[in-house]
Design an enzyme around this catalytic site. Structure first.
Site, PDB file in Angstrom:
ATOM      1  N   GLU A   1       0.907  -1.223   0.157  1.00 41.60           N
ATOM      2  CA  GLU A   1       0.070  -0.072   0.053  1.00 41.60           C
ATOM      3  C   GLU A   1       0.767   1.330  -0.111  1.00 41.60           C
ATOM      4  O   GLU A   1       0.376   2.402   0.187  1.00 41.60           O
ATOM      5  CB  GLU A   1      -1.066  -0.007   1.249  1.00 41.60           C
ATOM      6  CG  GLU A   1      -0.277  -0.088   2.502  1.00 41.60           C
ATOM      7  CD  GLU A   1      -1.325  -0.149   3.565  1.00 41.60           C
ATOM      8  OE1 GLU A   1      -2.008   0.750   3.826  1.00 41.60           O
ATOM      9  OE2 GLU A   1      -1.210  -1.280   4.385  1.00 41.60           O
TER      10      GLU A   1
ATOM     11  N   CYS B   1      -3.612  -3.331   4.226  1.00 39.48           N
ATOM     12  CA  CYS B   1      -2.791  -4.446   4.834  1.00 39.48           C
ATOM     13  C   CYS B   1      -3.011  -5.832   4.424  1.00 39.48           C
ATOM     14  O   CYS B   1      -2.491  -6.923   4.622  1.00 39.48           O
ATOM     15  CB  CYS B   1      -2.490  -4.404   6.347  1.00 39.48           C
ATOM     16  SG  CYS B   1      -2.271  -2.550   6.954  1.00 39.48           S
TER      17      CYS B   1
ATOM     18  N   SER C   1     -10.493   2.633  14.119  1.00 39.83           N
ATOM     19  CA  SER C   1      -9.768   1.417  13.018  1.00 39.83           C
ATOM     20  C   SER C   1      -9.782  -0.027  14.048  1.00 39.83           C
ATOM     21  O   SER C   1      -9.695  -1.102  13.495  1.00 39.83           O
ATOM     22  CB  SER C   1      -8.443   1.788  12.770  1.00 39.83           C
ATOM     23  OG  SER C   1      -7.637   1.903  13.709  1.00 39.83           O
TER      24      SER C   1
ATOM     25  N   HIS D   1      -2.885 -10.183  12.046  1.00 39.55           N
ATOM     26  CA  HIS D   1      -2.263  -8.995  11.532  1.00 39.55           C
ATOM     27  C   HIS D   1      -1.832  -8.059  12.850  1.00 39.55           C
ATOM     28  O   HIS D   1      -2.561  -8.029  13.617  1.00 39.55           O
ATOM     29  CB  HIS D   1      -3.227  -8.162  10.577  1.00 39.55           C
ATOM     30  CG  HIS D   1      -2.720  -6.675  10.424  1.00 39.55           C
ATOM     31  ND1 HIS D   1      -1.534  -6.511   9.608  1.00 39.55           N
ATOM     32  CD2 HIS D   1      -3.289  -5.449  10.665  1.00 39.55           C
ATOM     33  CE1 HIS D   1      -1.234  -5.404   9.635  1.00 39.55           C
ATOM     34  NE2 HIS D   1      -2.525  -4.647  10.146  1.00 39.55           N
TER      35      HIS D   1
ATOM     36  N   SER E   1      -7.342  -2.240   6.159  1.00 42.73           N
ATOM     37  CA  SER E   1      -8.372  -1.424   6.265  1.00 42.73           C
ATOM     38  C   SER E   1      -9.275  -1.133   5.260  1.00 42.73           C
ATOM     39  O   SER E   1      -8.926  -1.152   4.098  1.00 42.73           O
ATOM     40  CB  SER E   1      -7.837   0.157   6.799  1.00 42.73           C
ATOM     41  OG  SER E   1      -7.032  -0.227   8.125  1.00 42.73           O
TER      42      SER E   1
HETATM   43  N1  CAA Z   1       1.665   2.553  30.951  1.00 45.85           N
HETATM   44  C1  CAA Z   1       0.903   1.408  30.302  1.00 45.85           C
HETATM   45  N2  CAA Z   1       0.025   1.366  29.422  1.00 45.85           N
HETATM   46  C2  CAA Z   1      -0.345   2.581  28.884  1.00 45.85           C
HETATM   47  C3  CAA Z   1       0.101   3.884  29.479  1.00 45.85           C
HETATM   48  C4  CAA Z   1       1.124   3.852  30.385  1.00 45.85           C
HETATM   49  N3  CAA Z   1       1.615   4.645  31.072  1.00 45.85           N
HETATM   50  N4  CAA Z   1      -0.570   4.983  29.061  1.00 45.85           N
HETATM   51  C5  CAA Z   1      -1.341   4.456  27.887  1.00 45.85           C
HETATM   52  N5  CAA Z   1      -1.536   3.075  27.986  1.00 45.85           N
HETATM   53  C6  CAA Z   1      -1.972   2.179  27.116  1.00 45.85           C
HETATM   54  C7  CAA Z   1      -3.558   2.457  26.825  1.00 45.85           C
HETATM   55  O1  CAA Z   1      -4.481   2.056  28.203  1.00 45.85           O
HETATM   56  C8  CAA Z   1      -3.957   1.796  25.746  1.00 45.85           C
HETATM   57  O2  CAA Z   1      -3.934   0.444  26.007  1.00 45.85           O
HETATM   58  P1  CAA Z   1      -5.531  -0.255  25.826  1.00 45.85           P
HETATM   59  O3  CAA Z   1      -5.814  -0.044  24.262  1.00 45.85           O
HETATM   60  O4  CAA Z   1      -5.210  -1.647  26.145  1.00 45.85           O
HETATM   61  O5  CAA Z   1      -6.346   0.315  26.754  1.00 45.85           O
HETATM   62  C9  CAA Z   1      -2.684   1.719  25.003  1.00 45.85           C
HETATM   63  O6  CAA Z   1      -1.516   2.170  25.995  1.00 45.85           O
HETATM   64  C10 CAA Z   1      -2.827   2.988  24.078  1.00 45.85           C
HETATM   65  O7  CAA Z   1      -3.206   4.071  24.524  1.00 45.85           O
HETATM   66  P2  CAA Z   1      -4.148   5.243  23.703  1.00 45.85           P
HETATM   67  O8  CAA Z   1      -5.243   4.314  23.217  1.00 45.85           O
HETATM   68  O9  CAA Z   1      -4.404   6.292  24.593  1.00 45.85           O
HETATM   69  O10 CAA Z   1      -3.112   5.627  22.476  1.00 45.85           O
HETATM   70  P3  CAA Z   1      -3.487   6.578  21.305  1.00 45.85           P
HETATM   71  O11 CAA Z   1      -4.796   7.128  21.438  1.00 45.85           O
HETATM   72  O12 CAA Z   1      -2.328   7.632  21.510  1.00 45.85           O
HETATM   73  O13 CAA Z   1      -2.800   6.025  20.059  1.00 45.85           O
HETATM   74  C11 CAA Z   1      -3.508   4.123  18.230  1.00 45.85           C
HETATM   75  C12 CAA Z   1      -3.242   4.428  19.901  1.00 45.85           C
HETATM   76  C13 CAA Z   1      -5.073   4.583  18.152  1.00 45.85           C
HETATM   77  C14 CAA Z   1      -3.213   2.646  18.038  1.00 45.85           C
HETATM   78  C15 CAA Z   1      -2.563   5.109  17.438  1.00 45.85           C
HETATM   79  O14 CAA Z   1      -1.501   4.644  17.757  1.00 45.85           O
HETATM   80  C16 CAA Z   1      -2.863   4.790  16.029  1.00 45.85           C
HETATM   81  O15 CAA Z   1      -4.040   5.563  15.581  1.00 45.85           O
HETATM   82  N6  CAA Z   1      -2.379   4.071  15.115  1.00 45.85           N
HETATM   83  C17 CAA Z   1      -2.483   3.837  13.843  1.00 45.85           C
HETATM   84  C18 CAA Z   1      -3.914   3.116  13.493  1.00 45.85           C
HETATM   85  C19 CAA Z   1      -3.728   1.578  13.740  1.00 45.85           C
HETATM   86  O16 CAA Z   1      -2.561   0.952  13.901  1.00 45.85           O
HETATM   87  N7  CAA Z   1      -4.795   0.784  14.023  1.00 45.85           N
HETATM   88  C20 CAA Z   1      -4.905  -0.553  14.114  1.00 45.85           C
HETATM   89  C21 CAA Z   1      -6.196  -1.179  13.650  1.00 45.85           C
HETATM   90  S1  CAA Z   1      -6.075  -0.936  12.056  1.00 45.85           S
HETATM   91  C22 CAA Z   1      -5.075  -1.819  11.242  1.00 45.85           C
HETATM   92  O17 CAA Z   1      -4.621  -2.793  11.833  1.00 45.85           O
HETATM   93  C23 CAA Z   1      -4.467  -1.648   9.886  1.00 45.85           C
HETATM   94  C24 CAA Z   1      -3.167  -1.096   9.778  1.00 45.85           C
HETATM   95  O18 CAA Z   1      -2.166  -1.794   9.863  1.00 45.85           O
HETATM   96  C25 CAA Z   1      -3.026   0.453  10.332  1.00 45.85           C
END
Ligand code: CAA
Length: 432
Positions: A81, A113, A206, A247, A333
């Site tokens: 992609e 992906c 997502s 994945h 996605s």
């Molecule tokens: N100690 C331990 N854990 C902590 C922590 C700390 N101090 N602070 C936060 N965490 C944990 C949170 O509790 C959370 O865990 P859970 O989901 O189990 O509750 C985790 O860390 C992540 O925290 P947030 O959700 O607050 O993180 P974020 O909002 O900053 O972003 C994300 C996380 C949404 C994955 C972001 O990185 C993102 O947008 N990534 C790109 C999209 C993606 O990868 N999507 C996955 C599904 S889509 C797909 O798979 C296709 C692809 O390849 C893209």
């Protein structure tokens, strides 16, 4: 007739950053990246590495390690992609760099992906249909995941490629092609407009889309399996898998996925304080976590992420699981997903012993967050004229291929005459 994987190999960029250092630079608690997302290191592609060089590097390693006759490859697909051209496929560049036979069907597939999974499924059907006539299919998953400095997606970046040989003489796993599970739905969870080099994601949405797709694809797989094995009705079907591979955009996602798979067996979602959560956690540690070691060191490689986890499983646990069945889940996605299964073959350990993942990962060089940022900042964020990297050392990539820049609107590649043992230059030098 059996169809499955005869060989597998992978390639990664020369550089990586440490996730704790990245977290500190973003004023974030390091545990969020290491435990919350489950990542230890993140691969960083230099301006001299692209989807083509990574793909060609992975495939060259596969061909050299297993002494594959290039003329035996009759179908060659690159799933990506993050292609380098709107018209000319990555596969054509790689076809030329590898010197593959001209009597070969060559093209590129894209569905986020899911792209490489589509290639593997197509190759499997091609072999089963009898059209392959003894020839093999080379499928490469190659991507560079970029969200941008300081974004929520930044710690889920990565880069790399996985090359796989699909044939009627599999040595690693035989696909259980008789059981199939698909799921597709139009969602706006993750995308990259044609004018942007960086992806956009509705991150938390997502994750939900991924989990819904897993439920949907597994449901079809289960119906399909039970229609052929009515005696299995009533039990939790996931128990037939010695390992469950997913994945892996970040390794915590595989944990969420496994929870969802087990919940499909329980027939209901589990509350946080449900006593069965302990069973879920122990099961994740036994059947999923051991195959996430390489993903945690490389990051998201998009369409190759599932297959990187497969490599890890085959290398570290293949010998102990001969004759057993594993499950694989691919999610792209947009979205499209597939749930399928495969049986581990007796020759697995012997084949995997020929190319330890540590030998590949240990060639990498750790860079500072500052060097990573300056490298990324020098690449265009939106589509414009491409950068022209200047090669200071052929040690700039792990694999034998280097992108040397674009002139006359044509991308130029160099094949290293030999492996350069000298220390790689700093990121700023590489990006100039
Ligand atoms: N100690 C331990 N854990 C902590 C922590 C700390 N101090 N602070 C936060 N965490 C944990 C949170 O509790 C959370 O865990 P859970 O989901 O189990 O509750 C985790 O860390 C992540 O925290 P947030 O959700 O607050 O993180 P974020 O909002 O900053 O972003 C994300 C996380 C949404 C994955 C972001 O990185 C993102 O947008 N990534 C790109 C999209 C993606 O990868 N999507 C996955 C599904 S889509 C797909 O798979 C296709 C692809 O390849 C893209």
């Amino acid at each position: 007739m059996q169809v499955g994987l005869e060989a597998i190999s992978f390639d990664v960029p020369k550089y990586y950053v440490d996730m704790e250092e990245l977290a500190r630079a973003r004023q974030t608690e390091p545990a969020k990246f290491t435990l919350g997302l489950g990542q230890r290191e993140m691969a960083v592609a230099s301006p001299c590495e692209d989807t083509v060089t990574l793909a060609a590097g992975a495939a060259q390693r596969l061909i050299d390690t297993y002494d594959i006759d290039p003329t035996s490859i009759g179908l060659f697909i690159v799933g990506t992609e993050t292609a380098v051209d709107h018209s000319k496929p990555v596969s054509s560049h790689v076809h030329g760099l590898l010197g593959l036979s001209k009597q070969c069907r060559v093209f590129e597939t894209k569905h986020a992906c899911y792209g490489a999974m589509a290639g593997v499924a197509m190759a499997s059907d091609w072999v089963l249909s009898g059209r392959a006539q003894g020839k093999k299919a080379l499928i490469i998953a190659s991507d560079i995941a970029r969200y941008g400095v300081g974004t929520a997606g930044e710690p889920t970046q990565g880069a790399g490629a996985v090359a796989m040989l699909v044939s009627d003489t599999p040595k690693l796993v035989a696909f259980e092609s008789q059981y199939q599970g698909y799921y597709s739905s139009e969602v706006m969870d993750f995308w990259r407009p044609t004018y942007s080099k960086e992806a956009f994601a509705d991150g938390h949405y997502s994750i939900q889309c991924y989990l819904d797709a897993l439920s949907g694809a597994f449901s079809m797989y289960r119906d399909n399996y039970l229609s052929q094995n009515p005696d299995a009705a009533g039990g939790a079907l996931d128990k037939r898998f010695a390992a469950c591979l997913y994945h892996v955009p970040f390794t915590k996602m595989a944990k969420k996925a496994h929870q969802r798979l087990l919940e499909c067996g329980f027939g209901e979602p589990l509350a946080k304080d449900d006593p069965r959560q302990a069973e879920v956690a122990a099961d994740f540690s036994a059947r999923v976590a051991p195959a996430l070691r390489i993903n945690a060191q490389v990051g998201n490689i998009y369409t190759g992420s599932l297959f990187l986890s497969l490599f890890d499983f085959l290398e570290s646990q293949g010998a102990d699981n001969v004759g057993k069945c594993i499950s694989l889940f691919s999610y792209g996605s947009g979205c499209a997903a597939e749930f399928f299964s495969a049986e581990v073959l007796p020759t697995c350990a012997q084949v995997m012993a020929q190319q330890p993942s540590a030998d590949i990962l240990n060639q990498r060089v750790k860079i500072s967050v500052e060097d990573y940022e300056s490298m990324l900042m020098r690449l265009p964020r939106r589509i414009s004229m491409p950068p022209r990297p200047v090669i200071r050392s052929v040690g700039i990539s792990v694999g034998p291929f280097i992108y040397t820049g674009t002139s006359e609107h044509k991308r130029r590649y160099l094949v290293k005459p030999h492996q350069d043992k000298t220390e790689a230059p700093g990121a700023q030098q590489a990006a100039r």
